[in-house]
Design a protein around this motif. Structure first.
Motif, PDB file in Angstrom:
ATOM      1  N   TYR A 194      -9.453 -91.100  21.126  1.00 30.79           N
ATOM      2  CA  TYR A 194      -9.131 -92.364  21.045  1.00 30.79           C
ATOM      3  C   TYR A 194     -10.197 -93.403  22.118  1.00 30.79           C
ATOM      4  O   TYR A 194     -10.296 -93.079  22.809  1.00 30.79           O
ATOM      5  CB  TYR A 194      -7.751 -92.723  21.672  1.00 30.79           C
ATOM      6  CG  TYR A 194      -7.193 -94.082  21.389  1.00 30.79           C
ATOM      7  CD1 TYR A 194      -6.707 -94.469  20.143  1.00 30.79           C
ATOM      8  CD2 TYR A 194      -7.115 -94.852  22.577  1.00 30.79           C
ATOM      9  CE1 TYR A 194      -6.281 -95.810  20.047  1.00 30.79           C
ATOM     10  CE2 TYR A 194      -6.621 -96.128  22.452  1.00 30.79           C
ATOM     11  CZ  TYR A 194      -6.279 -96.529  21.042  1.00 30.79           C
ATOM     12  OH  TYR A 194      -5.755 -97.881  20.875  1.00 30.79           O
ATOM     13  N   LYS A 195     -10.768 -94.408  20.862  1.00 26.53           N
ATOM     14  CA  LYS A 195     -11.843 -94.865  21.395  1.00 26.53           C
ATOM     15  C   LYS A 195     -13.025 -94.156  22.407  1.00 26.53           C
ATOM     16  O   LYS A 195     -13.470 -94.404  23.390  1.00 26.53           O
ATOM     17  CB  LYS A 195     -11.345 -96.031  22.643  1.00 26.53           C
ATOM     18  CG  LYS A 195     -10.456 -97.039  21.605  1.00 26.53           C
ATOM     19  CD  LYS A 195      -9.947 -98.259  22.323  1.00 26.53           C
ATOM     20  CE  LYS A 195      -9.009 -99.210  21.458  1.00 26.53           C
ATOM     21  NZ  LYS A 195      -8.380-100.108  22.185  1.00 26.53           N
ATOM     22  N   GLU A 210      -2.870 -99.189  14.481  1.00 21.34           N
ATOM     23  CA  GLU A 210      -4.248 -98.736  15.395  1.00 21.34           C
ATOM     24  C   GLU A 210      -4.242 -97.466  15.445  1.00 21.34           C
ATOM     25  O   GLU A 210      -5.692 -96.824  15.555  1.00 21.34           O
ATOM     26  CB  GLU A 210      -3.618 -99.326  16.785  1.00 21.34           C
ATOM     27  CG  GLU A 210      -3.779-100.710  17.192  1.00 21.34           C
ATOM     28  CD  GLU A 210      -3.240-100.854  18.590  1.00 21.34           C
ATOM     29  OE1 GLU A 210      -3.983-101.155  19.482  1.00 21.34           O
ATOM     30  OE2 GLU A 210      -1.710-100.861  18.993  1.00 21.34           O
ATOM     31  N   ASN A 233      -8.199 -96.512  14.285  1.00 27.15           N
ATOM     32  CA  ASN A 233      -8.897 -95.621  15.250  1.00 27.15           C
ATOM     33  C   ASN A 233      -9.589 -94.215  14.678  1.00 27.15           C
ATOM     34  O   ASN A 233     -10.404 -93.807  14.868  1.00 27.15           O
ATOM     35  CB  ASN A 233      -8.003 -95.162  16.666  1.00 27.15           C
ATOM     36  CG  ASN A 233      -9.006 -94.311  17.362  1.00 27.15           C
ATOM     37  OD1 ASN A 233      -9.749 -94.809  18.172  1.00 27.15           O
ATOM     38  ND2 ASN A 233      -8.773 -93.031  17.697  1.00 27.15           N
TER      39      ASN A 233
END
Length: 328
Positions: free
Chosen positions: A212-213, A315, A319
């Motif tokens: 994630y990110k 999201e 992502n």
């Protein structure tokens, strides 16, 4: 304004899980931000690969370059969102195909998919890292079956599982010696390899780990309380279980299983989504298996965990695409 990316959402597959995959794929299709992406539903079955448009018209996929011709226009894709549970989406085949085409996709790499899909191989790779598992006994189709040997190794009750299958297809809990052969027959309907495991009596949890990110992120843990004898297909998909997020664990148990889930993800060099199942025995988490294309419907465990972490479905999916495009 940047041009919108073309995203192929692949769903279906060759296994008993294809109906669940179609559900997952449609949730992704309905959820992705259409101001940012042009989304295309691609059904992949043994007998056909087709793009299914909004009117359910079908257009064949050109497997040479994974493109689709609609009227006089050829559509190519910037990224593939993989929502195929089971073969060929979770066992490495589709990953290998897209890697040969140099096309970004949201799942892990080919080797990781093949390894984690094979329960026996995955557990043996992780064993040197001190990761605890159930005691197991292996059978291949055609092997001589000796019930006493099996019971001497794993005890009763035990679980008989197809080695390479998901969604609890081909799994039985066996309490009596005379039920072993029938359970083995059920498992062999799904796969030509079987794993028979000792029964671990304890709290079962499911731990989502994602990139994630750019970072490995462990999501809030889900405790599984099945109304059935174990977390079988009915418990998973027909509401016969309670899924409690966050799980009712002590701080020590939570820390142990969080550390372990992250370690497994990183040791295996995972990417994208994963959901790892553990059972606590004597306060220690024992690894059952890892899923690399977990269910993505609103009721599914991973989306529940993401919601508990404050990550919406949109999201979560966005992502996954962003991370895949970074690798390109």
């Amino acid at each position: 304004m940047p041009t919108k990316k073309n995203i192929a959402i692949i769903m279906g597959g060759f296994s008993s899980e294809y109906k669940i995959s179609l559900k997952s794929g449609n949730v992704v299709y309905e959820t992705l931000d259409t101001t940012k992406y042009n989304t295309y539903r691609i059904h992949i079955f043994k007998d056909k690969w087709v793009y299914v448009d909004a009117n359910n018209a079908e257009f064949p996929v050109n497997k040479d370059n994974f493109s689709v011709r609609v009227a006089n226009r050829v559509i190519t894709f910037d990224c593939v969102f993989n929502a195929i549970h089971g073969s060929p989406g979770e066992d490495g085949f589709i990953q290998g195909y897209f890697e040969l085409l140099n096309m970004p996709h949201t799942s892990c790499d080919m080797y990781q998919a093949a390894l984690t899909f094979n329960k026996r191989d995955c557990l043996s790779v992780l064993k040197p890292y001190g990761i605890k598992t159930a005691t197991s006994f292996y059978l291949n189709l055609g092997d001589t079956i000796n019930e006493d040997d099996i019971i001497n190794k794993v005890g009763l009750p035990c679980f008989v599982k197809a080695n390479k299958a998901g969604s609890s297809f081909g799994i039985s809990k066996v309490n009596k010696k005379e039920d072993i052969l029938n359970a083995i027959d059920i498992a062999f309907k799904e796969d030509d390899e079987i794993i028979i495991e000792s029964f671990l009596d304890g709290t079962e949890v499911s731990v989502g780990v994602i990139t994630y990110k750019g970072e490995t992120k462990v999501l809030p843990i889900t405790e599984i309380v099945s109304e059935n004898d174990f977390f079988d297909y009915e418990a998973k998909y027909l509401g016969k279980s309670q899924e409690i997020t966050p799980a009712r664990l002590s701080k020590e148990e939570e820390d142990k299983v969080t550390f372990l889930a992250k370690e497994v993800y990183e040791v295996l060099k995972m990417k994208g989504f994963s959901r790892t199942e553990f059972i606590f025995k004597d306060g220690e988490p024992h690894l059952l298996e890892m899923n690399t294309i977990p269910g993505l419907t609103k009721e599914s465990i991973l989306p529940q965990q993401a919601a508990a972490a404050g990550i919406s479905l949109a999201e979560l999916f966005d992502n996954a695409i962003e991370e895949a495009l970074k690798q390109a």
